[in-house]
Design a protein around this motif. Sequence first.
Motif, PDB file in Angstrom:
ATOM      1  N   ASN A  64       0.848  -1.191   0.000  1.00 29.31           N
ATOM      2  CA  ASN A  64       0.000   0.000   0.000  1.00 29.31           C
ATOM      3  C   ASN A  64       0.886   1.245   0.000  1.00 29.31           C
ATOM      4  O   ASN A  64       2.072   1.169   0.329  1.00 29.31           O
ATOM      5  N   ALA A  65       0.314   2.361  -0.397  1.00 31.06           N
ATOM      6  CA  ALA A  65       1.086   3.593  -0.533  1.00 31.06           C
ATOM      7  C   ALA A  65       1.779   3.969   0.776  1.00 31.06           C
ATOM      8  O   ALA A  65       1.220   3.821   1.865  1.00 31.06           O
ATOM      9  N   THR A  66       2.990   4.450   0.661  1.00 34.72           N
ATOM     10  CA  THR A  66       3.772   4.841   1.830  1.00 34.72           C
ATOM     11  C   THR A  66       3.770   6.364   1.982  1.00 34.72           C
ATOM     12  O   THR A  66       3.347   7.086   1.079  1.00 34.72           O
ATOM     13  N   THR A  67       4.262   6.817   3.109  1.00 32.07           N
ATOM     14  CA  THR A  67       4.421   8.246   3.356  1.00 32.07           C
ATOM     15  C   THR A  67       5.877   8.537   3.661  1.00 32.07           C
ATOM     16  O   THR A  67       6.650   7.645   4.024  1.00 32.07           O
ATOM     17  N   SER A  68       6.260   9.764   3.532  1.00 35.51           N
ATOM     18  CA  SER A  68       7.647  10.164   3.750  1.00 35.51           C
ATOM     19  C   SER A  68       8.081   9.915   5.199  1.00 35.51           C
ATOM     20  O   SER A  68       7.317  10.132   6.132  1.00 35.51           O
ATOM     21  N   GLY A  69       9.317   9.422   5.363  1.00 31.90           N
ATOM     22  CA  GLY A  69       9.902   9.299   6.690  1.00 31.90           C
ATOM     23  C   GLY A  69       9.657   7.991   7.408  1.00 31.90           C
ATOM     24  O   GLY A  69      10.000   7.870   8.584  1.00 31.90           O
ATOM     25  N   ILE A  70       9.072   6.994   6.744  1.00 32.35           N
ATOM     26  CA  ILE A  70       8.895   5.684   7.376  1.00 32.35           C
ATOM     27  C   ILE A  70       9.791   4.666   6.679  1.00 32.35           C
ATOM     28  O   ILE A  70      10.458   4.977   5.699  1.00 32.35           O
ATOM     29  N   CYS A  71       9.828   3.449   7.223  1.00 29.64           N
ATOM     30  CA  CYS A  71      10.628   2.360   6.622  1.00 29.64           C
ATOM     31  C   CYS A  71      12.120   2.672   6.618  1.00 29.64           C
ATOM     32  O   CYS A  71      12.880   2.131   5.813  1.00 29.64           O
ATOM     33  N   GLY A  72      12.548   3.567   7.504  1.00 31.41           N
ATOM     34  CA  GLY A  72      13.976   3.856   7.629  1.00 31.41           C
ATOM     35  C   GLY A  72      14.552   4.766   6.568  1.00 31.41           C
ATOM     36  O   GLY A  72      15.767   4.904   6.452  1.00 31.41           O
ATOM     37  N   THR A  73      13.680   5.399   5.768  1.00 30.75           N
ATOM     38  CA  THR A  73      14.184   6.246   4.691  1.00 30.75           C
ATOM     39  C   THR A  73      13.271   7.447   4.495  1.00 30.75           C
ATOM     40  O   THR A  73      12.249   7.590   5.169  1.00 30.75           O
ATOM     41  N   THR A  74      13.623   8.301   3.553  1.00 27.73           N
ATOM     42  CA  THR A  74      12.801   9.481   3.285  1.00 27.73           C
ATOM     43  C   THR A  74      11.689   9.179   2.290  1.00 27.73           C
ATOM     44  O   THR A  74      10.542   9.569   2.476  1.00 27.73           O
ATOM     45  N   PHE A  75      12.028   8.444   1.232  1.00 27.19           N
ATOM     46  CA  PHE A  75      11.048   8.074   0.215  1.00 27.19           C
ATOM     47  C   PHE A  75      10.981   6.543   0.112  1.00 27.19           C
ATOM     48  O   PHE A  75      11.747   5.933  -0.639  1.00 27.19           O
ATOM     49  N   PRO A  76      10.080   5.915   0.876  1.00 31.13           N
ATOM     50  CA  PRO A  76       9.985   4.449   0.897  1.00 31.13           C
ATOM     51  C   PRO A  76       9.242   3.899  -0.332  1.00 31.13           C
ATOM     52  O   PRO A  76       8.106   4.289  -0.604  1.00 31.13           O
ATOM     53  N   MET A  77       9.891   3.015  -1.076  1.00 26.11           N
ATOM     54  CA  MET A  77       9.313   2.459  -2.294  1.00 26.11           C
ATOM     55  C   MET A  77       8.440   1.253  -1.953  1.00 26.11           C
ATOM     56  O   MET A  77       8.798   0.439  -1.108  1.00 26.11           O
ATOM     57  N   TRP A  78       7.289   1.146  -2.619  1.00 27.97           N
ATOM     58  CA  TRP A  78       6.305   0.131  -2.285  1.00 27.97           C
ATOM     59  C   TRP A  78       5.823  -0.599  -3.537  1.00 27.97           C
ATOM     60  O   TRP A  78       5.991  -0.122  -4.662  1.00 27.97           O
ATOM     61  N   LEU A  79       5.216  -1.767  -3.333  1.00 30.78           N
ATOM     62  CA  LEU A  79       4.807  -2.632  -4.436  1.00 30.78           C
ATOM     63  C   LEU A  79       3.369  -2.331  -4.855  1.00 30.78           C
ATOM     64  O   LEU A  79       2.432  -2.569  -4.091  1.00 30.78           O
ATOM     65  N   GLN A  80       3.196  -1.827  -6.067  1.00 32.20           N
ATOM     66  CA  GLN A  80       1.862  -1.561  -6.594  1.00 32.20           C
ATOM     67  C   GLN A  80       1.443  -2.766  -7.450  1.00 32.20           C
ATOM     68  O   GLN A  80       1.207  -2.674  -8.652  1.00 32.20           O
ATOM     69  N   ASP A  81       1.379  -3.920  -6.801  1.00 34.43           N
ATOM     70  CA  ASP A  81       1.118  -5.169  -7.510  1.00 34.43           C
ATOM     71  C   ASP A  81       0.729  -6.232  -6.492  1.00 34.43           C
ATOM     72  O   ASP A  81       0.680  -5.963  -5.282  1.00 34.43           O
ATOM     73  N   THR A  82       0.479  -7.445  -6.972  1.00 36.38           N
ATOM     74  CA  THR A  82       0.100  -8.553  -6.099  1.00 36.38           C
ATOM     75  C   THR A  82       1.300  -9.452  -5.849  1.00 36.38           C
ATOM     76  O   THR A  82       2.004  -9.840  -6.786  1.00 36.38           O
ATOM     77  N   ILE A  83       1.541  -9.792  -4.607  1.00 40.52           N
ATOM     78  CA  ILE A  83       2.652 -10.683  -4.263  1.00 40.52           C
ATOM     79  C   ILE A  83       2.242 -12.128  -4.550  1.00 40.52           C
ATOM     80  O   ILE A  83       1.179 -12.569  -4.106  1.00 40.52           O
ATOM     81  N   PRO A  84       3.042 -12.882  -5.282  1.00 41.45           N
ATOM     82  CA  PRO A  84       2.701 -14.279  -5.590  1.00 41.45           C
ATOM     83  C   PRO A  84       2.873 -15.183  -4.364  1.00 41.45           C
ATOM     84  O   PRO A  84       3.997 -15.456  -3.940  1.00 41.45           O
TER      85      PRO A  84
END
Length: 239
Positions: A64-84
């Motif tokens: 799901n969409a992330t926000t700035s400053g989480i996941c240990g970074t400034t711009f956290p990259m996320w999966l816009q897809d389905t995990i197999p």
Amino acid sequence: MVRAVLTERLKAHVNSICEEASIIPFDSIRIYAYELPQGETPICDRNIIDETKWYRATEDMVTNATTSGICGTTFPMWLQDTIPIAQTTIGIEFDCKVCVPGLHTACDSNFLVTIMNCGEFRVYKLKKPSSCPRAYCFGYGVRDIPPTESTSKPQIEHIFTRESGFIHYQVNNFQCVFPFLNSSDPLKPYLYQIHWYINGDVVYVTEAVKREDFAKTYLNEKNGILKMGIKVSIFINEC
């Protein structure tokens, strides 16, 4: 017979990828619930990811969409897809879309990474982001209450450790020394992350580790010391 041989070779290939996948660095703070403390150096996967390797993490990539400053970074990259995750997808490589958030959008740009289902976990062949500070976000974690205790000012000590190999040799190390804190909940031990500075510039940020794994936070020729005659300083992040 030929088909059976090919099937066994395929299984061996998949098992090799799944078993040899590397744990992605900073796995413990890449979670959605981890907010980057003020002053902490954000993770940048442009300097970390090896595009020839397969990686795994404690949890799957956030979808799901992330926000700035989480996941240990400034711009956290996320999966816009389905995990197999289905049993029928084990051993199959999938190209999936990763979103790179911007200042005002959740998906400023995107690119493809490869994911393989290993059954109990997934492995990822990742691409380096085009700039810093951007990093992949894995797992949601549990938002907990940060510790309020503080320890005394840390000191730096120089020690030698003995390494084994073709020949035995000594490694030149610096270690951070301070009184460890005791958690009131034995199931939630404190983790310690060390920020190492040389001549005022950060050169190495360790993963968050438990007390018994603290030797992993040493600064040495493998991760930062290239020459003598330098000024070394530290910062401790307790979580």
